[in-house]
Design a protein around this motif. Structure first.
Motif, PDB file in Angstrom:
ATOM      1  N   GLN A  16     -19.548 -48.082  37.452  1.00 50.70           N
ATOM      2  CA  GLN A  16     -20.736 -47.780  38.257  1.00 50.70           C
ATOM      3  C   GLN A  16     -21.998 -48.026  37.451  1.00 50.70           C
ATOM      4  OE1 GLN A  16     -20.937 -47.119  41.569  1.00 50.70           O
ATOM      5  NE2 GLN A  16     -23.119 -47.412  41.141  1.00 50.70           N
ATOM      6  N   SER A  17     -21.956 -47.683  36.169  1.00 53.25           N
ATOM      7  CA  SER A  17     -23.105 -47.957  35.296  1.00 53.25           C
ATOM      8  C   SER A  17     -23.314 -49.457  35.170  1.00 53.25           C
ATOM      9  CB  SER A  17     -22.888 -47.330  33.920  1.00 53.25           C
ATOM     10  OG  SER A  17     -22.810 -45.921  34.017  1.00 53.25           O
ATOM     11  N   ILE A  44     -26.651 -51.774  36.292  1.00 55.04           N
ATOM     12  CA  ILE A  44     -27.308 -52.814  35.488  1.00 55.04           C
ATOM     13  C   ILE A  44     -27.429 -54.107  36.282  1.00 55.04           C
ATOM     14  CG2 ILE A  44     -27.005 -54.303  33.464  1.00 55.04           C
ATOM     15  CD1 ILE A  44     -25.823 -51.904  31.997  1.00 55.04           C
ATOM     16  N   LEU A  45     -26.360 -54.470  37.016  1.00 54.26           N
ATOM     17  CA  LEU A  45     -26.401 -55.689  37.825  1.00 54.26           C
ATOM     18  C   LEU A  45     -27.501 -55.608  38.880  1.00 54.26           C
ATOM     19  CD1 LEU A  45     -22.580 -56.317  38.399  1.00 54.26           C
ATOM     20  CD2 LEU A  45     -24.100 -57.599  36.885  1.00 54.26           C
ATOM     21  N   ILE A  46     -27.633 -54.433  39.510  1.00 53.78           N
ATOM     22  CA  ILE A  46     -28.659 -54.257  40.549  1.00 53.78           C
ATOM     23  C   ILE A  46     -30.055 -54.367  39.959  1.00 53.78           C
ATOM     24  CG2 ILE A  46     -29.638 -52.598  42.180  1.00 53.78           C
ATOM     25  CD1 ILE A  46     -26.759 -51.533  42.575  1.00 53.78           C
ATOM     26  N   GLU A  47     -30.280 -53.699  38.823  1.00 52.56           N
ATOM     27  CA  GLU A  47     -31.615 -53.743  38.214  1.00 52.56           C
ATOM     28  C   GLU A  47     -31.938 -55.141  37.710  1.00 52.56           C
ATOM     29  OE1 GLU A  47     -34.312 -51.356  34.892  1.00 52.56           O
ATOM     30  OE2 GLU A  47     -32.279 -50.662  35.357  1.00 52.56           O
ATOM     31  N   LEU A  48     -30.942 -55.837  37.166  1.00 51.98           N
ATOM     32  CA  LEU A  48     -31.168 -57.209  36.716  1.00 51.98           C
ATOM     33  C   LEU A  48     -31.524 -58.114  37.890  1.00 51.98           C
ATOM     34  CD1 LEU A  48     -31.147 -59.390  34.549  1.00 51.98           C
ATOM     35  CD2 LEU A  48     -28.665 -59.633  34.890  1.00 51.98           C
ATOM     36  N   ALA A  49     -30.889 -57.884  39.029  1.00 51.09           N
ATOM     37  CA  ALA A  49     -31.193 -58.677  40.228  1.00 51.09           C
ATOM     38  C   ALA A  49     -32.655 -58.521  40.619  1.00 51.09           C
ATOM     39  CB  ALA A  49     -30.280 -58.257  41.373  1.00 51.09           C
ATOM     40  N   ARG A  50     -33.168 -57.275  40.574  1.00 47.74           N
ATOM     41  CA  ARG A  50     -34.580 -57.043  40.935  1.00 47.74           C
ATOM     42  C   ARG A  50     -35.508 -57.710  39.912  1.00 47.74           C
ATOM     43  NH1 ARG A  50     -31.620 -55.332  44.205  1.00 47.74           N
ATOM     44  NH2 ARG A  50     -31.959 -57.518  44.726  1.00 47.74           N
ATOM     45  N   ALA A  58     -29.436 -66.275  43.065  1.00 48.74           N
ATOM     46  CA  ALA A  58     -28.147 -65.955  43.676  1.00 48.74           C
ATOM     47  C   ALA A  58     -27.218 -65.348  42.630  1.00 48.74           C
ATOM     48  CB  ALA A  58     -27.507 -67.209  44.276  1.00 48.74           C
ATOM     49  N   ARG A  59     -26.315 -64.514  43.112  1.00 47.08           N
ATOM     50  CA  ARG A  59     -25.260 -64.013  42.229  1.00 47.08           C
ATOM     51  C   ARG A  59     -24.087 -64.967  42.357  1.00 47.08           C
ATOM     52  NH1 ARG A  59     -21.797 -58.343  42.582  1.00 47.08           N
ATOM     53  NH2 ARG A  59     -20.827 -58.542  40.511  1.00 47.08           N
ATOM     54  N   TYR A  60     -23.745 -65.584  41.258  1.00 48.73           N
ATOM     55  CA  TYR A  60     -22.704 -66.601  41.267  1.00 48.73           C
ATOM     56  C   TYR A  60     -21.316 -65.969  41.278  1.00 48.73           C
ATOM     57  CZ  TYR A  60     -20.374 -71.006  40.140  1.00 48.73           C
ATOM     58  OH  TYR A  60     -19.577 -72.122  40.172  1.00 48.73           O
ATOM     59  N   GLY A  61     -21.199 -64.808  40.676  1.00 55.57           N
ATOM     60  CA  GLY A  61     -19.913 -64.111  40.616  1.00 55.57           C
ATOM     61  C   GLY A  61     -19.861 -63.229  39.389  1.00 55.57           C
ATOM     62  N   GLY A  62     -19.284 -62.023  39.515  1.00 54.52           N
ATOM     63  CA  GLY A  62     -19.176 -61.131  38.363  1.00 54.52           C
ATOM     64  C   GLY A  62     -20.534 -60.816  37.780  1.00 54.52           C
ATOM     65  N   GLU A  63     -20.695 -61.138  36.490  1.00 53.77           N
ATOM     66  CA  GLU A  63     -21.967 -60.906  35.807  1.00 53.77           C
ATOM     67  C   GLU A  63     -22.778 -62.193  35.637  1.00 53.77           C
ATOM     68  OE1 GLU A  63     -18.778 -61.233  32.543  1.00 53.77           O
ATOM     69  OE2 GLU A  63     -18.948 -60.522  34.607  1.00 53.77           O
ATOM     70  N   GLU A  64     -22.440 -63.215  36.434  1.00 56.23           N
ATOM     71  CA  GLU A  64     -23.142 -64.500  36.361  1.00 56.23           C
ATOM     72  C   GLU A  64     -24.167 -64.626  37.500  1.00 56.23           C
ATOM     73  OE1 GLU A  64     -20.275 -67.730  34.250  1.00 56.23           O
ATOM     74  OE2 GLU A  64     -19.832 -67.278  36.352  1.00 56.23           O
TER      75      GLU A  64
END
Length: 567
Positions: free
Chosen positions: A447-448, A452-458, A471-477
């Motif tokens: 969840q943590s 991080i993924l959500i905040e990085l997206a913003r 775009a989110r390509y997949g996973g952490e990419e």
């Protein structure tokens, strides 16, 4: 005479020079025979009734008074026919609806009817016709001369007037053909009326008039129903076209265009009713959409406000009927207005306003058609909203709300086609991967990691803005697509982003420890850059090249680096 004031002055001057002295001369040289007042009154009443019951032929109101005119002329001569023609002209003018002022129509039509009567009467007399004759051959031959000269004179006068005023018109137009056809159709009725009246008196008007009035009423109802059917068919076609639109903007634009065209409107406005205010959604004026610059107003203001409050559609035939209502958006040259609420699930969502520069541009049955169209519009708009939500859901990552791989694949294909066609000079793809992201999940919990993924997206959305697609390509990419970005500019962006992410603290709530505390975590990105057409001109190859640069040029070189694809 393009100026209406000048035309008005000339027409009234000609009326004073032609009609008044002309009446005196006609009465002096061609006095009428002895007249039965009640018989003449019956003819006049018959004329008035004929004028009040026009027939719709070829899309225009036609007053079939010719057959009575011929009968009156054959019985009483030119003086009585002149008088009744002038009276008929006045009734028709005040009965018909047009945006041309009566001060122009009355003198012109009075002169025209006077000249037509004189020319036809003189032709009858010069040809040897005799008023009051009961010889059938005589009546048919000379009566036909009178009728044909009347029609020809009418067309000639109209043609000359159009040439003087600069109105383009053909002498043998479709209207002229209809006039000649009607002449041949009604002439037998004229002869029958004249002969029957000569033998049985005014009762002939009743015997022949009642069937004619019944036929006229039936034809009028038939024409009205036919026009309603035509409009309903058009409304159905528009409904199908609206249903085929997949976005709200497409539905709005298509609706405005189709409705304005169907009702021959110069102005069309779609107004949204939201939060107690009326908000302009579309402005369509003189066949083009206008940039929205109308401030919102209270829901009960103006014509649209009245429709909202009463939930009742309205038609205004001319400006004097609505001029006192505060509108705020109706142009000053508008005359006729038709306005209807747009409702969905028995709730008013907005208002449609149509306006025309012409008086009497709309008729009552069109309100019902417009109500049907508004229902089609509301349903299509709702459907488009659902479609857009479904598309957005299918194109977005559920976690980060960024575009997903499916959307990226389509966007990349479109952009690459633009590169091949020359519409775009360059196209760069920046691919990034979070370094050691697995260890973050293992240390702090998934969840943590999601936080991080959500905040990085913003952060990526804020950095890219309107310049590209994230775009989110997949996973952490993650991937950023930059139209018209060369490799150097993309490398500068990637390096700036890398440094900013490296220094940015990501605040997370730890999930795996006994104490679920808030703490800051720092991450780094490895980034690869590839550019078309320099590196490739195929979409999949552009992604592979960026991925190769990311792993070989950045990951294997120690991570937290930016690398460009090298052939």
């Amino acid at each position: 005479m393009p100026n209406s004031n000048n035309r008005r002055t000339v027409l009234w001057a000609l009326w004073l020079l032609i009609v008044l002295p002309g009446f005196y001369l006609i009465i002096h040289y061609f006095p009428p025979p002895e007249i039965d007042p009640w018989n003449l009154f019956a003819f006049i009443l018959f004329f008035v009734l004929m004028c009040l019951m026009p027939m719709n032929i070829n899309g225009a109101s036609t007053f079939l008074v010719q057959w009575v005119t011929v009968a009156v002329f054959l019985k009483y001569g030119i003086v009585v026919e002149l008088f009744i023609s002038q009276l008929t002209m006045l009734v028709v003018l005040f009965r018909s609806r047009t945006d041309e002022p009566q001060s122009l129509r009355i003198p012109f039509n009075s002169i025209m009817f006077f000249l037509i009567s004189c020319l036809a009467g003189m032709a009858f007399i010069l040809a040897g016709g005799e008023i009051g004759s009961v010889n059938l051959v005589h009546i048919i031959v000379f009566g036909l001369i009178f009728q044909i000269v009347s029609v020809v004179a009418n067309q000639v006068i109209f043609y000359i007037y159009d040439q003087i005023t600069g109105t383009p018109n053909k002498f043998f137009s479709i209207d002229a053909i209809w006039d000649f056809a009607l002449t041949l159709c009604v002439f037998p009725y004229a002869i029958a009326l004249y002969i029957t009246e000569a033998y049985i008196g005014s009762a002939a008007l009743v015997l022949l008039g009642i069937p004619f009035f019944i036929m006229t009423a039936v034809m009028k109802m038939y024409n009205s129903s036919e026009q309603v059917n035509i409009d309903l068919k058009k409304a159905g076609e528009i409904g199908h076209q609206l249903a085929a639109r997949l976005s709200s903007d497409e539905v709005l634009d298509q609706f405005v265009l189709q409705v304005a065209d169907m009702f021959k409107s110069d102005y069309a406005y779609v107004i949204d009713y939201r939060g107690g205010e009326l908000i302009m959604l579309r402005m369509f004026e003189n066949n083009e959409f206008i940039k929205l610059d109308i401030p919102a107003v209270r829901y009960n203001k103006g014509i649209a406000g009245n429709v909202i409050v009463t939930n009742t559609p309205v038609v205004y035939e001319k400006k004097s009927q609505w001029n006192e209502i505060v509108t705020g958006y109706i142009p000053v040259d508008a005359e006729s207005i038709m306005c209807t609420p747009v409702a969905r699930n028995n709730k008013i969502e907005g208002v449609l306003v149509l306006a025309s520069k012409k008086k009497y541009a709309y008729v009552s049955h069109q309100l019902q058609i417009l109500d049907i169209l508004s229902t089609y519009f509301a349903v299509s708009l709702e459907k488009a909203g659902y479609v857009q939500k479904a598309i957005a859901k299918s194109e977005r990552c559920g976690l980060t709300k960024l575009y997903n791989y499916r959307y990226l694949d389509e966007a990349l294909e479109k952009c690459m086609n633009k590169v091949k066609s020359g519409e775009l000079e360059k196209l760069s793809l920046v691919m990034m991967d979070i370094d050691h992201f697995k260890s973050i999940n293992d240390t702090y919990g998934h969840q943590s990691g999601n936080d991080i993924l959500i905040e990085l997206a913003r952060l990526l959305e804020a950095e890219v803005g309107e310049e590209g697609t994230v775009a989110r390509y997949g996973g952490e990419e993650f991937v950023v697509l930059f139209p018209n970005y060369g490799k150097d500019l993309s490398m500068l962006f990637a390096e700036s982003l890398r440094k900013k992410i490296e220094k940015h603290p990501f605040r997370i709530k730890t999930d795996l420890g006994a104490d679920r505390s808030i703490q800051d975590v720092h991450i780094t990105l490895s980034i690869g850059v590839s550019t078309a057409p320099d590196d490739s001109d195929e979409p999949n190859a552009l992604i592979r090249n960026a991925d190769r640069a990311l792993y070989i040029g950045a990951k294997q070189a120690g991570r937290n680096k930016v690398a460009a694809y090298v052939k």
